[in-house]
Scaffold this motif. Structure first.
Motif, PDB file in Angstrom:
ATOM      1  N   GLU A   1       0.882  -1.341  -0.102  1.00 43.06           N
ATOM      2  CA  GLU A   1      -0.019   0.033  -0.015  1.00 43.06           C
ATOM      3  C   GLU A   1       0.829   1.147  -0.139  1.00 43.06           C
ATOM      4  OE1 GLU A   1      -3.333   0.144   2.734  1.00 43.06           O
ATOM      5  OE2 GLU A   1      -3.457  -2.060   2.677  1.00 43.06           O
ATOM      6  N   PRO A   2       1.528   1.546  -1.103  1.00 43.57           N
ATOM      7  CA  PRO A   2       2.662   2.658  -0.816  1.00 43.57           C
ATOM      8  C   PRO A   2       1.768   3.833  -1.058  1.00 43.57           C
ATOM      9  CG  PRO A   2       2.679   1.448  -3.128  1.00 43.57           C
ATOM     10  CD  PRO A   2       2.131   0.309  -2.209  1.00 43.57           C
ATOM     11  N   PHE A   3       0.901   4.016  -1.661  1.00 42.06           N
ATOM     12  CA  PHE A   3       0.189   5.422  -1.861  1.00 42.06           C
ATOM     13  C   PHE A   3      -1.000   5.489  -0.894  1.00 42.06           C
ATOM     14  CE2 PHE A   3       1.567   4.143  -6.370  1.00 42.06           C
ATOM     15  CZ  PHE A   3       2.966   4.570  -6.115  1.00 42.06           C
ATOM     16  N   GLY A   4      -1.127   4.403   0.148  1.00 46.28           N
ATOM     17  CA  GLY A   4      -2.233   4.569   1.045  1.00 46.28           C
ATOM     18  C   GLY A   4      -2.360   5.847   1.779  1.00 46.28           C
ATOM     19  N   ALA A   5      -1.344   6.499   2.172  1.00 46.72           N
ATOM     20  CA  ALA A   5      -1.435   7.450   3.197  1.00 46.72           C
ATOM     21  C   ALA A   5      -1.414   8.689   2.424  1.00 46.72           C
ATOM     22  CB  ALA A   5      -0.221   7.332   4.082  1.00 46.72           C
ATOM     23  N   LEU A   6      -1.352   8.711   0.997  1.00 46.08           N
ATOM     24  CA  LEU A   6      -1.295  10.121   0.396  1.00 46.08           C
ATOM     25  C   LEU A   6      -2.777  10.407  -0.095  1.00 46.08           C
ATOM     26  CD1 LEU A   6       1.555   9.141  -2.186  1.00 46.08           C
ATOM     27  CD2 LEU A   6       1.605  10.269   0.161  1.00 46.08           C
ATOM     28  N   ASP A   7      -2.867  11.916   0.008  1.00 49.48           N
ATOM     29  CA  ASP A   7      -4.014  12.319  -0.416  1.00 49.48           C
ATOM     30  C   ASP A   7      -4.368  11.871  -2.068  1.00 49.48           C
ATOM     31  OD1 ASP A   7      -3.785  14.751  -2.590  1.00 49.48           O
ATOM     32  OD2 ASP A   7      -1.911  14.745  -1.023  1.00 49.48           O
ATOM     33  N   ALA A   8      -5.736  11.927  -2.370  1.00 48.06           N
ATOM     34  CA  ALA A   8      -6.261  11.280  -3.549  1.00 48.06           C
ATOM     35  C   ALA A   8      -5.422  11.875  -4.779  1.00 48.06           C
ATOM     36  CB  ALA A   8      -7.879  11.694  -3.924  1.00 48.06           C
ATOM     37  N   ILE A   9      -5.197  13.131  -4.967  1.00 46.18           N
ATOM     38  CA  ILE A   9      -4.660  13.548  -5.980  1.00 46.18           C
ATOM     39  C   ILE A   9      -3.028  13.121  -6.129  1.00 46.18           C
ATOM     40  CG2 ILE A   9      -3.906  15.746  -7.118  1.00 46.18           C
ATOM     41  CD1 ILE A   9      -6.268  17.007  -6.219  1.00 46.18           C
ATOM     42  N   THR A  10      -2.339  13.211  -5.114  1.00 48.28           N
ATOM     43  CA  THR A  10      -1.090  12.809  -5.003  1.00 48.28           C
ATOM     44  C   THR A  10      -1.025  11.467  -5.311  1.00 48.28           C
ATOM     45  OG1 THR A  10      -0.552  14.466  -3.204  1.00 48.28           O
ATOM     46  CG2 THR A  10       0.779  12.694  -3.579  1.00 48.28           C
ATOM     47  N   ARG A  11      -1.861  10.638  -4.786  1.00 43.69           N
ATOM     48  CA  ARG A  11      -1.875   9.140  -5.047  1.00 43.69           C
ATOM     49  C   ARG A  11      -2.077   8.906  -6.529  1.00 43.69           C
ATOM     50  NH1 ARG A  11      -6.840   7.235  -2.850  1.00 43.69           N
ATOM     51  NH2 ARG A  11      -5.846   7.864  -0.586  1.00 43.69           N
ATOM     52  N   ILE A  12      -2.870   9.381  -7.341  1.00 46.07           N
ATOM     53  CA  ILE A  12      -3.110   9.193  -8.500  1.00 46.07           C
ATOM     54  C   ILE A  12      -1.763   9.690  -9.384  1.00 46.07           C
ATOM     55  CG2 ILE A  12      -4.175  10.195 -10.869  1.00 46.07           C
ATOM     56  CD1 ILE A  12      -6.911  10.326  -8.897  1.00 46.07           C
ATOM     57  N   ARG A  13      -1.085  10.712  -8.933  1.00 46.94           N
ATOM     58  CA  ARG A  13       0.192  11.405  -9.662  1.00 46.94           C
ATOM     59  C   ARG A  13       1.298  10.131  -9.396  1.00 46.94           C
ATOM     60  NH1 ARG A  13       0.672  16.877  -7.898  1.00 46.94           N
ATOM     61  NH2 ARG A  13       2.741  16.438  -7.130  1.00 46.94           N
ATOM     62  N   MET A  14       1.030   9.632  -8.287  1.00 47.44           N
ATOM     63  CA  MET A  14       2.289   8.619  -7.693  1.00 47.44           C
ATOM     64  C   MET A  14       2.138   7.532  -8.627  1.00 47.44           C
ATOM     65  SD  MET A  14       4.483   9.913  -5.656  1.00 47.44           S
ATOM     66  CE  MET A  14       5.236   8.565  -4.776  1.00 47.44           C
ATOM     67  N   GLN A  15       0.683   7.050  -9.030  1.00 43.46           N
ATOM     68  CA  GLN A  15       0.579   5.837  -9.612  1.00 43.46           C
ATOM     69  C   GLN A  15       1.166   6.133 -11.009  1.00 43.46           C
ATOM     70  OE1 GLN A  15      -3.792   5.576  -9.524  1.00 43.46           O
ATOM     71  NE2 GLN A  15      -3.486   4.827  -7.435  1.00 43.46           N
ATOM     72  N   GLY A  16       0.925   7.112 -11.585  1.00 47.80           N
ATOM     73  CA  GLY A  16       1.459   7.383 -13.035  1.00 47.80           C
ATOM     74  C   GLY A  16       2.918   7.388 -13.089  1.00 47.80           C
ATOM     75  N   GLU A  17       3.744   7.810 -11.812  1.00 53.87           N
ATOM     76  CA  GLU A  17       4.999   7.867 -11.568  1.00 53.87           C
ATOM     77  C   GLU A  17       5.530   6.562 -11.559  1.00 53.87           C
ATOM     78  OE1 GLU A  17       7.645  10.916  -9.219  1.00 53.87           O
ATOM     79  OE2 GLU A  17       5.494  11.536  -9.829  1.00 53.87           O
ATOM     80  N   LEU A  18       4.758   5.701 -11.220  1.00 54.95           N
ATOM     81  CA  LEU A  18       5.417   4.214 -10.523  1.00 54.95           C
ATOM     82  C   LEU A  18       5.375   3.546 -12.122  1.00 54.95           C
ATOM     83  CD1 LEU A  18       6.097   1.977  -9.039  1.00 54.95           C
ATOM     84  CD2 LEU A  18       3.871   1.482  -8.339  1.00 54.95           C
TER      85      LEU A  18
END
Lengths: 284, 306
Positions: free
Chosen positions: B209-226
């Motif tokens: 759950e690497p993006f579990g603690a992030l806010d929704a927008i940051t999470r989506i950005r990070m998914q793209g980055e990954l």
């Protein structure tokens, strides 16, 4: 708030920006906020000294009970030839006792926190020794090691030892196990885990111990010198009390407080030096 | 061993997918675990003998904690080299436990795990790990946190720092290099922890759950980055633990759904969609159909009930 302002502005037809941003704008500022913060405690100290001086004069308090600042402050200078060597001896004993405490308790804390059987064997004993009021063993020190530097230093060591030990132990054992996941997956050896992770994680705890120990060290040295020493500020304190030289007693206490402040400052400075991340946390 | 697993694996009956337009890729969905070998999905060509050819091979892994609490029950899963597999399930289904077992950080009660042909008995080191908490060390600057990975592996400090600076640069974190973790935002911290997991170019990435603690927008950005990181380099094998259906669908080649506790594999979905995937999957009919299917499965598994 804003609506009101606009209404007023409309009435007098002046732009909002014409209103002064702060109420106290017209007040003249003599010092910057920073200078004020330095000057404030000095002013406080001066006020207390002035009050003391006044009280002694108004209530005709005899000098041997309460010497006025005009008496004991000059005594620091006139009796400097007595005070300085005493200060040197005291500082030495504080430093030796403190360092001895550090040198013994940190490795012991490491062993106790990492080897279970040793901890189970020794920890109850340590708790037992910790509850002994260390001051009570001061006379024993005199019997064992004779009056002088050795006894005073060892008493100070006994006082410093426990706070550093207990805090360091807490520091070494408080470690988020998930952090170990990270170092394990890096293939870190025991030594690497210690060097890269455990030491730094324990540092804040150690320094909490150092701070307590540094205050205790000064107390320990003074009590040690009361009981069995012919040198140092503690001894001088007792000697000058005996001859009712109260001005020298006061001068001695002033020098002692300065010494205590200095010791405290050294610990705080070392803390900032060893834990730069904490320093930034404070300002952030 | 296989027979036992088969009866368990087939427990959940699969609803047949609707096929709408011809252009829509075929679903190879809800293949019960053992059916997988014959369903011959292009994305999952695991041989019947399991371990061979798979980068991560999980065989009948069960985990029981003290007091009889069972976290995982007979989980078997193969992940091919370079495959992005998500393990999806509700909280407490044992998915984090599964990841720790694969990483060699937790022992299983029965079963075995092999990674790149070797049985996992001690902590894996040819691996990058990312948790929900960034787990950066507060006493090291961002740069030194990333460099630690190389330093521990025997690189000289100056060299490690140089490499870490490059890694941070790639993540758009150059400005944070000299700052401490507590001076960074949650997104920046997690990006640094990604950099730390990638820097030594491990064959395998394990993410809980690497993006579990992030806010929704940051999470989506990070998914793209990954996804970008994964597509750019030599494709690593990724085992990605999540409870986000959309996240799993958006990122994965394959989504493995675990049932609520004790965790068992309820179904698998091969996400057949081109990459890079769209940032937001809501507008993408192919991907949303997968997520709808998974939600429907969750419903049948009773995930939404108390």
């Amino acid at each position: 708030m804003r609506a009101v302002a606009t209404q007023v502005d409309d009435a007098v037809s002046t732009p909002v920006t014409a209103m002064p941003p702060h109420r106290g704008r017209a007040r003249r500022v003599f010092f910057s906020a920073q200078t004020a913060r330095i000057l404030a405690p000095i002013a406080g100290l001066a006020a207390v000294l002035a009050l003391l001086q006044l009280a002694v004069a108004v209530f005709h308090i005899p000098k041997y009970i309460l010497p006025p600042p005009s008496d004991f402050l000059p005594a620091i200078v006139t009796d400097w030839n007595q005070l300085w060597p005493a200060t040197v001896v005291t500082a030495e004993e504080v430093v030796y006792g403190f360092l001895l405490g550090t040198v013994f308790s940190i490795p012991l804390a490491l062993v106790l926190s990492s080897v279970r059987p040793i901890r189970d064997t020794l920890y109850p004993l340590i708790v037992f020794f910790q509850v002994i009021p260390k001051i009570a063993i001061a006379p024993l020190m005199i019997i064992w090691f004779g009056a002088g530097k050795m006894s005073v230093t060892l008493l100070t060591f006994a006082l410093c030892f426990f706070p550093i030990l207990i805090n360091s132990m807490a520091g070494f054992s408080q470690l988020d196990p998930r952090r170990l996941y990270i170092t394990k997956s890096m293939g870190a050896s025991r030594w690497q885990t210690f060097r890269y992770l455990r030491v730094q994680s324990a540092l804040p705890y150690m320094f909490a111990g150092f701070r307590v120990a540094s205050t205790l060290a000064v107390t320990g040295v003074i009590v040690g010198q009361f009981v069995g020493s012919a040198a140092g500020l503690g001894y001088l304190l007792e000697a000058s009390t005996g001859i009712l030289n109260t001005a020298l007693v006061f001068a001695d206490v002033v020098v002692l407080s300065i010494l205590g402040l200095l010791v405290n400052y050294v610990v705080v400075a070392a803390e900032a030096l060893c834990m730069p991340w904490q320093r930034r946390k404070a300002t952030a | 061993m296989h027979a036992v697993a088969a009866t368990k694996g087939n427990r959940v009956s699969a609803a047949k997918p609707r096929r709408e337009a011809t252009s829509v890729p075929t679903f190879t969905h809800e293949r019960a675990r053992d059916a997988r070998t014959d369903t011959a999905a292009p994305a999952a060509q695991t041989s019947a003998d399991g371990a061979r050819g798979a980068a991560i091979s999980i065989r009948d892994v069960s985990k029981r904690y003290a007091r009889g609490v069972s976290a995982l029950e007979s989980v078997s899963l193969d992940v091919r080299a370079g495959e992005f597999v998500s393990v999806l399930g509700p909280s407490g289904c044992g998915k984090s436990t599964l990841m720790l077992i694969v990483a060699g950080l937790l022992s299983c009660s029965s079963g075995s795990v092999t990674v790149n042909g070797e049985t996992v008995e001690k902590p894996l080191t040819d691996v990058g790990i990312v948790f929900q908490d960034d787990l950066l060390l507060e006493f090291r600057t961002t740069l030194d946190n990333v460099a630690l990975q190389c330093e521990v592996r025997g690189m000289r400090k100056s060299e490690a720092r140089r490499k870490a600076a490059q890694a941070l640069d790639r993540m758009g974190l150059s400005s944070a290099a000299r700052r401490y973790p507590h001076e960074l935002s949650g997104g920046m911290r997690q990006r640094a922890s990604l950099a730390r997991a990638f820097i030594h170019e491990p064959s395998t990435l394990l993410m809980d759950e690497p993006f579990g603690a992030l806010d929704a927008i940051t999470r989506i950005r990070m998914q793209g980055e990954l996804e970008r990181l994964w597509l750019d380099g030599q494709r690593k094998t990724i085992l990605f633990i999540t409870h986000g259906v959309e996240e799993a669908v958006r990122l994965s080649d394959r989504v493995v759904v675990l049932s609520p506790s004790p965790g068992r594999i309820a179904a698998e979905f091969t996400i057949d969609a081109p990459r890079p995937r769209p940032i937001v999957i809501e507008d993408n009919e192919t991907l949303t159909r997968y997520s709808r299917e998974i939600y429907a499965l969750f419903d049948r598994l009773g995930v939404f009930e108390d």
